[in-house]
Design a protein around this motif. Structure first.
Motif, PDB file in Angstrom:
ATOM      1  N   ARG A  74      -7.159  -2.768 -10.318  1.00  0.00           N
ATOM      2  CA  ARG A  74      -5.705  -3.605 -10.585  1.00  0.00           C
ATOM      3  C   ARG A  74      -6.979  -5.047 -11.260  1.00  0.00           C
ATOM      4  O   ARG A  74      -5.792  -4.571 -12.778  1.00  0.00           O
ATOM      5  CB  ARG A  74      -5.064  -4.108  -9.992  1.00  0.00           C
ATOM      6  CG  ARG A  74      -3.435  -4.263 -10.479  1.00  0.00           C
ATOM      7  CD  ARG A  74      -2.750  -5.403  -9.886  1.00  0.00           C
ATOM      8  NE  ARG A  74      -3.723  -6.367  -9.431  1.00  0.00           N
ATOM      9  CZ  ARG A  74      -3.326  -7.179  -8.138  1.00  0.00           C
ATOM     10  NH1 ARG A  74      -1.749  -6.982  -7.283  1.00  0.00           N
ATOM     11  NH2 ARG A  74      -3.818  -8.362  -7.792  1.00  0.00           N
ATOM     12  N   GLY A 122      -1.613  -3.981 -14.551  1.00  0.00           N
ATOM     13  CA  GLY A 122      -1.120  -4.005 -13.422  1.00  0.00           C
ATOM     14  C   GLY A 122      -1.108  -2.961 -12.332  1.00  0.00           C
ATOM     15  O   GLY A 122      -0.221  -2.389 -11.351  1.00  0.00           O
ATOM     16  N   SER A 145      -0.881   0.365  -8.998  1.00  0.00           N
ATOM     17  CA  SER A 145      -0.278  -0.980  -7.401  1.00  0.00           C
ATOM     18  C   SER A 145      -0.638  -1.482  -6.249  1.00  0.00           C
ATOM     19  O   SER A 145      -1.023  -0.266  -5.276  1.00  0.00           O
ATOM     20  CB  SER A 145       0.752  -0.799  -8.068  1.00  0.00           C
ATOM     21  OG  SER A 145       2.445  -1.063  -6.678  1.00  0.00           O
ATOM     22  N   ARG A 175       2.413   0.071  -3.617  1.00  0.00           N
ATOM     23  CA  ARG A 175       2.257   1.533  -3.628  1.00  0.00           C
ATOM     24  C   ARG A 175       1.554   1.856  -2.597  1.00  0.00           C
ATOM     25  O   ARG A 175       1.588   2.929  -2.105  1.00  0.00           O
ATOM     26  CB  ARG A 175       2.525   2.059  -5.415  1.00  0.00           C
ATOM     27  CG  ARG A 175       2.238   3.496  -5.389  1.00  0.00           C
ATOM     28  CD  ARG A 175       3.747   4.610  -4.957  1.00  0.00           C
ATOM     29  NE  ARG A 175       3.483   5.910  -5.520  1.00  0.00           N
ATOM     30  CZ  ARG A 175       4.342   5.856  -4.648  1.00  0.00           C
ATOM     31  NH1 ARG A 175       5.473   5.583  -4.065  1.00  0.00           N
ATOM     32  NH2 ARG A 175       4.376   8.433  -5.343  1.00  0.00           N
TER      33      ARG A 175
END
Length: 250
Positions: free
Chosen positions: A19, A25, A28, A31
């Protein structure tokens, strides 16, 4: 955490590393954590280094909140307690913190604490973390003679540094190296310590390790698991690692 089998904690540092190469972003970190936990992982591990090259402070906060919404899951923050680890421990009070003797710019963890050399400076920080209600694990080389000393500074667990096993796996040295880890684990148990393990464990070598080394309560796996997830996806990869653990107890 699962009390009958070794728990799987997923280290998400490499997700953050990818990332951080852009400013979008993605992928994630939260996530990734959510998918792994939903797939059956027992916990999430992060190692926020002072240079912020992968996991950052805001990630630690977000992941702490996320793990708190998954009943039974644990959050483990690892790092050097003389750098930036304790600020996270004091602020978030994770289930576990793992003290690792990294230098600030170290590429990856490559050795454990040394006793009696590190005992005096570690003891007050171990006591502080435990007073906050945080379990303390010390990153240790598989040296049986060091385990009682780790307990003497107040640690709850040790995390056995498994890179030497990963290098020996599949060679004529494998059985001898495993015997050394088993002796270290037994010494830890005799001293009243729980046993975790991590570093370079993967789908190929994990089952053999857990079959040979008694009473491993948790494995923390990052690099190999995230590399596998690039091909298989997070959920399928977590299920593969859980299957490796189950085979060790079958």
């Amino acid at each position: 955490m699962n009390s009958n089998r070794t728990a799987l904690s997923v280290n998400l540092n490499k997700v953050a590393l990818v990332r951080n190469t852009r400013h979008l972003g993605i992928p994630s970190v939260t996530r990734a954590a959510s998918i792994c936990l939903q797939a059956g992982a027992h916990g999430i591990t992060v190692h926020p280094r002072p240079d912020g090259r992968h996991i950052r402070g805001e990630d630690v906060t977000g992941l702490s909140e996320l793990v708190g919404h998954h009943a039974g899951a644990e959050f483990n923050i690892e790092g050097n307690p003389f750098h930036n680890l304790m600020e996270h421990v004091r602020r978030l009070r994770p289930h576990q913190c793992t003290f690792v003797p990294d230098s600030e710019g170290q590429f990856t963890s490559d050795h454990g604490w040394d006793f009696p050399a590190d005992a005096q400076r570690l003891r007050p920080l171990v006591q502080e973390a435990r007073a906050l209600g945080v379990r303390v694990s010390l990153f240790m080389d598989p040296q049986p003679q060091m385990m009682a000393a780790a307990r003497a500074v107040g640690a709850d667990r040790v995390e056995l540094y498994t890179e030497s096993y990963a290098r020996a796996w599949g060679t004529v040295r494998q059985d001898d190296v495993l015997r050394g880890f088993a002796e270290a684990a037994r010494a830890a148990h005799e001293a009243g310590l729980g046993v975790n393990a991590g570093h370079d464990l993967n789908r190929e070598n994990l089952t053999d390790f857990l079959r040979a080394v008694p009473g491993v309560q948790e494995v923390s796996i990052g690099h190999a698991l995230i590399a596998d997830a690039l091909e298989l996806g997070y959920a399928a990869t977590v299920r593969e690692y859980l299957a490796c653990i189950e085979r060790a107890f079958s």
